[in-house]
Design an enzyme around this catalytic site. Sequence first.
Site, short mmCIF file in Angstrom:
data_model
loop_
_atom_site.label_atom_id
_atom_site.label_comp_id
_atom_site.label_asym_id
_atom_site.label_seq_id
_atom_site.Cartn_x
_atom_site.Cartn_y
_atom_site.Cartn_z
N ARG A 1 -12.20 4.53 3.92
CA ARG A 1 -10.93 3.77 4.03
C ARG A 1 -10.05 3.98 2.79
O ARG A 1 -8.86 3.70 2.84
CB ARG A 1 -11.23 2.28 4.25
N ASN A 2 -10.65 4.43 1.68
CA ASN A 2 -9.89 4.64 0.45
C ASN A 2 -9.61 6.11 0.16
O ASN A 2 -9.29 6.49 -0.97
CB ASN A 2 -10.63 3.99 -0.73
N ASP B 1 -6.73 4.41 -4.11
CA ASP B 1 -7.15 3.03 -4.41
C ASP B 1 -7.87 2.90 -5.73
O ASP B 1 -9.10 2.88 -5.79
CB ASP B 1 -8.00 2.46 -3.26
#
Length: 363
Positions: A209-210, A223
């Site tokens: 997700r990052n 991130d």
Amino acid sequence: VHIFKISIKHNIVSSISLSMCCRCQWYIKAKMTAEDKRRASYQNGLVPFPGIKTYVDPDTYEDPTQAVHEFTKEIDPCRIRIERVIGAGEFGEVCSGRLRTPGKKEIAVAIKTLKGGYVERQRRDFLREASIMGQFDHPNIIRLEGVVTKSRPVMIVVEYMENGSLDSFLRQHDGHFTVIQLVGMLRGIASGMKYLSDMGYVHRDLAARNILVNSNLVCKVSDFGLSRVLEDDPEAAYTTTGGKIPIRWTAPEAIAYRKFSSASDTWSYGIVMWEVMSYGERPYWEMSNQDVILSIEEGYRLPAPLGCPVALHQLMLHCWQKERSHRPKFVDIVTFLDKLIRNPSCLMPLVEDIQRYKRVALL
Ligand code: ACK
């Protein structure tokens, strides 16, 4: 096996340099410039990575706005054209748009905004990520174009990544890529992580997700911001010791006693490999965080996703060694993946074929 034996020796040497480099940051005076800080490290007799810059923690500055000045470029907001909202961050909307730079071609950018009504601490935390990102320069790390701090709204402008976050991108394209394409993505992430670990930066929240993906399938680590990143991450849960940690992605020693290091990033990288090879499946599926912790403690490890080459699952298992000094370094991972890309026949044996073969042999 040979590669990882070599890597263990290498690990010891480089982890010594890493810990020296981290320790030297204790001597850093808050008011120094980044260059002074680097020079000070040299005067202490430490040349951690000759020719390679080391990361400076913005928190070592008494005045965090000084870190922003030092590591980021101020952009005149009239050069930015916001086009549409693409998501929501903890501090405000994320938009896509265009950035004009005199004498250069206009480029697509993502713009993170700080919503009005913030307190000073929120502004500082928001800009902290830019002070970190601004220190990096690598094709697999998201590039900071600059910041807007002298007018409202406060903004962080970064390169635009057409395919968004890796986890949702893979879920939307389940089964669409060749193994070589997937290994190419993993190679890019490992290369970005090698750069970060060489800089002495520990990510702590490496997860699909990052990672952001551009139109050429290039993956870039994003991130940044340590504690803030974890505050912001919906996957992060409170542990019994009070820390907020994304349990499924985190090495056991980091969960148990907050021992975060490049070796704990390697554990997370193994989980990212699993996410990529399973096209965005949730690690440990619906198991509870507590069950994940207990299972790992008992020696359980994620099985190979369907269609996963043996060589890649073996690499994941190396990343998930309990003893952190036994895990491969990112340099070893990049070398190993490069070899697989050059000799794709090594990717032919799939875990399920081997298992089927073993079952037949038993019959
Ligand atoms: O999965 P997404 O489309 O990719 O939705 C999230 C959303 O913004 C909130 O974070 C997207 N996003 C973040 N940074 C960028 C970027 N640099 N380029 C394109 N999309 C981005 C992310």
